[in-house]
Design a protein around this motif. Structure first.
Motif, PDB file in Angstrom:
ATOM      1  N   UNK A   1       0.871  -1.258   0.022  1.00  0.00           N
ATOM      2  CA  UNK A   1      -0.031  -0.064   0.115  1.00  0.00           C
ATOM      3  C   UNK A   1       0.797   1.100   0.054  1.00  0.00           C
ATOM      4  N   UNK A   2       0.430   2.284  -0.642  1.00  0.00           N
ATOM      5  CA  UNK A   2       1.236   3.447  -0.824  1.00  0.00           C
ATOM      6  C   UNK A   2       1.260   4.394   0.720  1.00  0.00           C
TER       7      UNK A   2
ATOM      8  N   UNK B   1       5.904  -3.802 -11.042  1.00  0.00           N
ATOM      9  CA  UNK B   1       4.917  -4.216 -11.655  1.00  0.00           C
ATOM     10  C   UNK B   1       4.043  -3.205 -12.166  1.00  0.00           C
ATOM     11  N   UNK B   2       3.563  -2.523 -11.474  1.00  0.00           N
ATOM     12  CA  UNK B   2       2.543  -1.523 -11.538  1.00  0.00           C
ATOM     13  C   UNK B   2       1.390  -1.180 -10.383  1.00  0.00           C
ATOM     14  N   UNK B   3       0.215  -0.395 -10.681  1.00  0.00           N
ATOM     15  CA  UNK B   3      -0.378  -0.225  -9.741  1.00  0.00           C
ATOM     16  C   UNK B   3      -1.722  -1.096  -9.747  1.00  0.00           C
TER      17      UNK B   3
ATOM     18  N   UNK C   1      -2.994   7.344  -2.740  1.00  0.00           N
ATOM     19  CA  UNK C   1      -1.533   7.912  -2.583  1.00  0.00           C
ATOM     20  C   UNK C   1      -1.674   8.983  -1.923  1.00  0.00           C
ATOM     21  N   UNK C   2      -0.811   9.169  -0.838  1.00  0.00           N
ATOM     22  CA  UNK C   2      -0.848  10.729  -0.249  1.00  0.00           C
ATOM     23  C   UNK C   2       0.055  11.610  -1.125  1.00  0.00           C
ATOM     24  N   UNK C   3       0.054  12.831  -0.740  1.00  0.00           N
ATOM     25  CA  UNK C   3       0.798  13.863  -1.378  1.00  0.00           C
ATOM     26  C   UNK C   3       2.324  13.341  -1.304  1.00  0.00           C
ATOM     27  N   UNK C   4       2.920  13.402  -2.602  1.00  0.00           N
ATOM     28  CA  UNK C   4       4.410  13.255  -2.657  1.00  0.00           C
ATOM     29  C   UNK C   4       4.926  11.653  -2.944  1.00  0.00           C
ATOM     30  N   UNK C   5       3.787  10.914  -2.917  1.00  0.00           N
ATOM     31  CA  UNK C   5       4.179   9.424  -2.978  1.00  0.00           C
ATOM     32  C   UNK C   5       3.362   8.821  -4.126  1.00  0.00           C
ATOM     33  N   UNK C   6       3.929   7.893  -5.179  1.00  0.00           N
ATOM     34  CA  UNK C   6       3.243   7.595  -6.287  1.00  0.00           C
ATOM     35  C   UNK C   6       3.930   6.058  -6.242  1.00  0.00           C
ATOM     36  N   UNK C   7       3.422   5.297  -7.240  1.00  0.00           N
ATOM     37  CA  UNK C   7       3.865   3.854  -7.353  1.00  0.00           C
ATOM     38  C   UNK C   7       5.519   3.714  -7.864  1.00  0.00           C
ATOM     39  N   UNK C   8       6.051   4.682  -8.650  1.00  0.00           N
ATOM     40  CA  UNK C   8       7.272   4.772  -8.849  1.00  0.00           C
ATOM     41  C   UNK C   8       8.239   5.078  -7.867  1.00  0.00           C
TER      42      UNK C   8
END
Length: 370
Positions: free
Chosen positions: A276-277, A325-327, A307-314
Motif C-alpha cells: 500500500x502507498x 509491476x504497476x499499480x 496515494x498521499x501527497x508526494x508518493x506514487x507507485x514509482x
C-alpha cells in the motif's frame, strides 16, 4: 557415464514421437516383474509386459521407456536400436551385465533394490511427460492487509480464464484458506495436511486430480483443522510436482519466512510484493523484501493506492529498490457487502482482471513461454 543409485545413466531420452504413457517391460523373471510392476504403480504408470520383443508392430519402437530384465537380454538382442532402454538386474557382482547391456544398446544399467527411486522418477517422467515447467509466481504482502491474497486469487483466476493449466497454492496456514476466498470451502478434494507425510516424488497428475477444482483452476489450500505447518520436504515434493505439470502456479505467501516458505521461495520464478502507498507500509515492506530477497532473486513490487501527497507507485518502487509491476487497481465489485460478485478477477473486463492479464502477457514473454 556415471553411477547414480545403482544405475549407469545418460541424459533422459525424450518420449518417442512426443508420446506419453507407461513403459514396456520385457522379462520372464516373475520376482523381477513383481518389483517392476510395484515401481510402475508407485510412479502412477501402467506398463505393457512381454516375455520378448513384442510381436505387435511399433510397440518396441514407440514405448517411451523399455525395461529389459537381465534374463531377457538374449531375447531382445536383435531388436531395433533405440533410446530409453534400461537393463535391470539384481546381481551387483555380475560383470557380464555390462557386456549384455552393450549388446542390446541399453543406455542404462540399473540394479535393484539400490536403483528403485531413480527408476520410479524416470517412469513418472515418461508417464507425465517432461516439458516446460510451470511459470511460478509468488505473491506476498508488504504488511498485513496489503491485498496479497486478493491479487494471488485474481492472477490465478485470470490465468485459468486464458486457458492455462493453473494451480493456486495457499502457503499461509493462518490466512483462513484461499478456498474460502474462492467460495469453495466445502468443495471436495485434499488440503495441505493430507500431504504432510509426502516424501520423495509426488505424481503431478495425481496431485492435480486430488485437489478441489474451482473456477477452472485447482486449489491447494489449508483446512480448518489444527495443523499449521507441513514439513519442508513435503512442501518441496508437492511444489515440484505442481511445476512439472506446466502452465502456471500462483502461490499466496505469508510474511513470516519459515523453512516451509523458504522451500516455496526456491521454486518461484517471480515474486510480487504488494505494498500500500503508505510510508509505514513501505518501511514494513522493506523488511519483508530483505528477508525474501535472501532466497528469491526476482522480486518486484505492485503498489496499491490511494496515494498521499508526494508518493506514487514509482516512488514506492524507488524507495524499495525493486522493479515496478504497476499499480494494483481497485475492483469496485469486490467492495460490495454481498458475496454474489464472485472471486477476485472474475469480471473479465474489470480493472483487476485487465491488470492481471497484462501481467501474464509480460511474464510469459519474459519466460519464453508465450
Amino acid at each position: 557415464m556415471e553411477t547414480v543409485a545403482g544405475a549407469v545413466t545418460h541424459d533422459p531420452p525424450p518420449a518417442a514421437g512426443g508420446r506419453h504413457g507407461g513403459p514396456l517391460i520385457v522379462t520372464e523373471d516373475t520376482e523381477l516383474l513383481d518389483d517392476l510392476l510395484r515401481l510402475c504403480a508407485a510412479a502412477g504408470a501402467t506398463p505393457e509386459v512381454h516375455h520378448g520383443v513384442p510381436d505387435r508392430r511399433g510397440s518396441w519402437e514407440s514405448a517411451p521407456l523399455v525395461l529389459v530384465g537381465d534374463d531377457a537380454a538374449r531375447r531382445v538382442r536383435g531388436a531395433a536400436r533405440r533410446r530409453g532402454v534400461v537393463l535391470v538386474g539384481r546381481d551387483q557382482d555380475d560383470s557380464g551385465v555390462w557386456r549384455r547391456a552393450v549388446e542390446i544398446g541399453a543406455e542404462h544399467v540399473l540394479m535393484l533394490p539400490d536403483g528403485e527411486q531413480w527408476l520410479v522418477d524416470r517412469i513418472a517422467d515418461v508417464a507425465e511427460g517432461v516439458g516446460r515447467p510451470a511459470l511460478t509466481v509468488g505473491v506476498i504482502g508488504g504488511r498485513g492487509g496489503a491485498g496479497a491474497s486478493t491479487l494471488a486469487c485474481a492472477l490465478a483466476v485470470t490465468s485459468a480464464r486464458e486457458g492455462l493449466r493453473t494451480l493456486l497454492v495457499d502457503a499461509d496456514p493462518l490466512g483462513g484458506g484461499l478456498d474460502v476466498l474462492l467460495g469453495g470451502e466445502t468443495a471436495d478434494g485434499l488440503r495441505w495436511p493430507a500431504f504432510a507425510s509426502s516424501r520423495g516424488r509426488v505424481g503431478g497428475g495425481a496431485l492435480e486430480e486430488s485437489l478441489p477444482e474451482l473456477h477452472s483452476l485447482r486449489v491447494l489450500s489449508w483446512d480448518r483443522g489444527d495443523r499449521i505447518a507441513v514439513p519442508p520436504q513435503a512442501v518441496r515434493a508437492v511444489l515440484a510436482a505442481a511445476r512439472r505439470r506446466g502452465g502456471t502456479v500462483v502461490v499466496d505467501l505469508p510474511r513470516r519466512i519459515d523453512d516451509g516458505v523458504a522451500e516455496v521461495l526456491t521454486q518461484l520464478d517471480v515474486g510480487v510484493l504488494v505494498v500500500p502507498a503508505e510510508l509505514r507500509a513501505v518501511a514494513a515492506a522493506g523488511r519483508v523484501a530483505s528477508a525474501v530477497g535472501m532466497v528469491l532473486r526476482d522480486l518486484r513490487v505492485a503498489v496499491r493506492g490511494p496515494y498521499p501527497p508526494g508518493l506514487d507507485d514509482r516512488e514506492v518502487a524507488r524507495l524499495l529498490g525493486l522493479p515496478l509491476v504497476g499499480e494494483v487497481p481497485v475492483e469496485p465489485e469486490l467492495l460490495r457487502p454481498d458475496d454474489s460478485t464472485g472471486p477476485p478477477g472474475a469480471a473479465p473486463r474489470g480493472p483487476l482482471a485487465r491488470f492481471c492479464k497484462e501481467f501474464w502477457e509480460r511474464a510469459l514473454v519474459e519466460a519464453g513461454a508465450a
